[in-house]
Design a protein around this motif. Structure first.
Motif, PDB file in Angstrom:
ATOM      1  N   ILE A 160       0.841  -1.199   0.000  1.00 28.92           N
ATOM      2  CA  ILE A 160       0.000   0.000   0.000  1.00 28.92           C
ATOM      3  C   ILE A 160       0.878   1.251   0.000  1.00 28.92           C
ATOM      4  O   ILE A 160       0.636   2.199  -0.747  1.00 28.92           O
ATOM      5  N   THR A 161       1.916   1.252   0.820  1.00 27.37           N
ATOM      6  CA  THR A 161       2.834   2.388   0.869  1.00 27.37           C
ATOM      7  C   THR A 161       3.528   2.570  -0.477  1.00 27.37           C
ATOM      8  O   THR A 161       3.656   3.700  -0.973  1.00 27.37           O
ATOM      9  N   SER A 162       3.961   1.490  -1.082  1.00 27.77           N
ATOM     10  CA  SER A 162       4.636   1.561  -2.373  1.00 27.77           C
ATOM     11  C   SER A 162       3.697   2.096  -3.467  1.00 27.77           C
ATOM     12  O   SER A 162       4.091   2.935  -4.283  1.00 27.77           O
ATOM     13  N   ILE A 163       2.468   1.630  -3.467  1.00 30.41           N
ATOM     14  CA  ILE A 163       1.482   2.112  -4.443  1.00 30.41           C
ATOM     15  C   ILE A 163       1.248   3.607  -4.231  1.00 30.41           C
ATOM     16  O   ILE A 163       1.244   4.391  -5.194  1.00 30.41           O
ATOM     17  N   TYR A 164       1.078   4.020  -2.990  1.00 28.39           N
ATOM     18  CA  TYR A 164       0.849   5.435  -2.688  1.00 28.39           C
ATOM     19  C   TYR A 164       2.024   6.291  -3.172  1.00 28.39           C
ATOM     20  O   TYR A 164       1.827   7.332  -3.810  1.00 28.39           O
ATOM     21  N   ARG A 165       3.235   5.868  -2.872  1.00 31.73           N
ATOM     22  CA  ARG A 165       4.421   6.625  -3.309  1.00 31.73           C
ATOM     23  C   ARG A 165       4.511   6.687  -4.823  1.00 31.73           C
ATOM     24  O   ARG A 165       4.870   7.724  -5.388  1.00 31.73           O
ATOM     25  N   SER A 166       4.197   5.595  -5.482  1.00 35.35           N
ATOM     26  CA  SER A 166       4.218   5.579  -6.945  1.00 35.35           C
ATOM     27  C   SER A 166       3.204   6.574  -7.516  1.00 35.35           C
ATOM     28  O   SER A 166       3.514   7.322  -8.444  1.00 35.35           O
TER      29      SER A 166
ATOM     30  N   TYR B 147     -10.706  -4.590  -6.604  1.00 34.13           N
ATOM     31  CA  TYR B 147     -11.338  -3.342  -6.178  1.00 34.13           C
ATOM     32  C   TYR B 147     -12.431  -3.577  -5.140  1.00 34.13           C
ATOM     33  O   TYR B 147     -12.601  -2.769  -4.227  1.00 34.13           O
ATOM     34  N   GLU B 148     -13.148  -4.670  -5.263  1.00 37.10           N
ATOM     35  CA  GLU B 148     -14.141  -5.014  -4.232  1.00 37.10           C
ATOM     36  C   GLU B 148     -13.448  -5.269  -2.902  1.00 37.10           C
ATOM     37  O   GLU B 148     -13.902  -4.802  -1.853  1.00 37.10           O
ATOM     38  N   SER B 149     -12.340  -6.007  -2.954  1.00 34.53           N
ATOM     39  CA  SER B 149     -11.582  -6.303  -1.733  1.00 34.53           C
ATOM     40  C   SER B 149     -10.996  -5.034  -1.128  1.00 34.53           C
ATOM     41  O   SER B 149     -11.066  -4.821   0.096  1.00 34.53           O
ATOM     42  N   LEU B 150     -10.420  -4.189  -1.955  1.00 37.30           N
ATOM     43  CA  LEU B 150      -9.832  -2.942  -1.481  1.00 37.30           C
ATOM     44  C   LEU B 150     -10.886  -2.052  -0.831  1.00 37.30           C
ATOM     45  O   LEU B 150     -10.659  -1.481   0.246  1.00 37.30           O
ATOM     46  N   THR B 151     -12.052  -1.964  -1.444  1.00 37.56           N
ATOM     47  CA  THR B 151     -13.152  -1.176  -0.889  1.00 37.56           C
ATOM     48  C   THR B 151     -13.597  -1.735   0.461  1.00 37.56           C
ATOM     49  O   THR B 151     -13.822  -0.981   1.418  1.00 37.56           O
ATOM     50  N   LEU B 152     -13.702  -3.047   0.566  1.00 41.23           N
ATOM     51  CA  LEU B 152     -14.109  -3.678   1.818  1.00 41.23           C
ATOM     52  C   LEU B 152     -13.071  -3.439   2.914  1.00 41.23           C
ATOM     53  O   LEU B 152     -13.418  -3.098   4.054  1.00 41.23           O
ATOM     54  N   ILE B 153     -11.799  -3.586   2.590  1.00 44.78           N
ATOM     55  CA  ILE B 153     -10.732  -3.341   3.566  1.00 44.78           C
ATOM     56  C   ILE B 153     -10.797  -1.896   4.051  1.00 44.78           C
ATOM     57  O   ILE B 153     -10.713  -1.624   5.256  1.00 44.78           O
ATOM     58  N   CYS B 154     -10.962  -0.973   3.145  1.00 39.74           N
ATOM     59  CA  CYS B 154     -11.049   0.451   3.500  1.00 39.74           C
ATOM     60  C   CYS B 154     -12.227   0.696   4.441  1.00 39.74           C
ATOM     61  O   CYS B 154     -12.083   1.352   5.477  1.00 39.74           O
ATOM     62  N   LYS B 155     -13.378   0.153   4.087  1.00 35.49           N
ATOM     63  CA  LYS B 155     -14.578   0.311   4.924  1.00 35.49           C
ATOM     64  C   LYS B 155     -14.353  -0.292   6.308  1.00 35.49           C
ATOM     65  O   LYS B 155     -14.682   0.321   7.326  1.00 35.49           O
TER      66      LYS B 155
END
Length: 153
Positions: A12-18, A131-139
Motif C-alpha cells: 500500500i505504501t509503495s502504491i501510494y508513493r508511486s 477493487y471489491e476487496s480494497l473497498t471492503l478493507i477500506c470500509k
C-alpha cells in the motif's frame, strides 16, 4: 499474520508513493502538484462546479489544503470561483476554465494510461475482485477507527 501485515503495509505504501511520484512528474509541466490533480479531476466530472467543502470530501483533503490548491489553480488561470449573491465565500462555486479543462483532459489520458499499466496482467474478473476487496478493507478499517474514536471519548 505478520507476513500479511508486512506485505499489506509495504505494498500500500509503495502504491501510494508511486501515485504521488507519477502525479508530481506528470503535472510539473503545468506547475501543479498532486492535490491539484484531484481538484481538477473532480471539477472536470462536475461541470456545474463544486464548493470547497465538496472538493474536501471528494479529494480526502482538509480545508487548508483545498484552499491553497484552489488559490494556486486560480492564480494559474485553471479555475474560476463565483460567489452568487448572499452566499458565503466558502460556499462559492469553483469551475474549470478552458485551460483547466485542457489540463483535466491531459490528466484523464494519463490516468487511463497509468491504470492500464498498473493493472497489466489482471483479468477483468481479478480486477473487479481486487477493487471489491480494497473497498471492503477500506470500509472495515474506517469502522475500526471509528470504534477507536468512540472508545477514547
Amino acid at each position: 499474520m505478520e507476513a500479511r501485515f508486512e506485505t499489506f503495509t509495504r505494498q500500500i505504501t509503495s502504491i501510494y508513493r508511486s501515485i504521488q511520484k507519477i502525479k508530481s512528474v506528470e503535472m510539473t509541466s503545468f506547475g501543479l502538484k498532486g492535490v491539484h490533480v484531484l481538484c481538477t479531476y473532480f471539477l472536470s466530472k462536475h461541470e456545474e462546479g463544486l464548493t470547497s467543502a465538496q472538493l474536501c470530501d471528494m479529494c480526502g483533503e482538509d480545508k487548508g489544503a483545498i484552499s491553497r490548491a484552489v488559490s494556486a489553480l486560480k492564480e494559474k488561470g485553471y479555475v474560476t470561483e463565483t460567489q452568487p449573491d448572499e452566499i458565503k465565500k466558502y460556499r462559492s462555486i469553483i469551475t474549470l476554465t478552458d485551460s483547466g479543462r485542457e489540463v483535466a483532459k491531459y490528466e484523464t489520458e494519463k490516468i487511463c494510461d497509468v491504470l492500464e499499466k498498473g493493472g497489466c496482467g489482471l483479468s477483468e474478473e481479478k480486477r473487479k475482485s481486487f477493487y471489491e476487496s480494497l473497498t471492503l478493507i477500506c470500509k472495515n478499517l474506517e469502522q475500526y477507527i471509528n470504534g477507536l474514536d468512540d472508545e477514547s471519548r
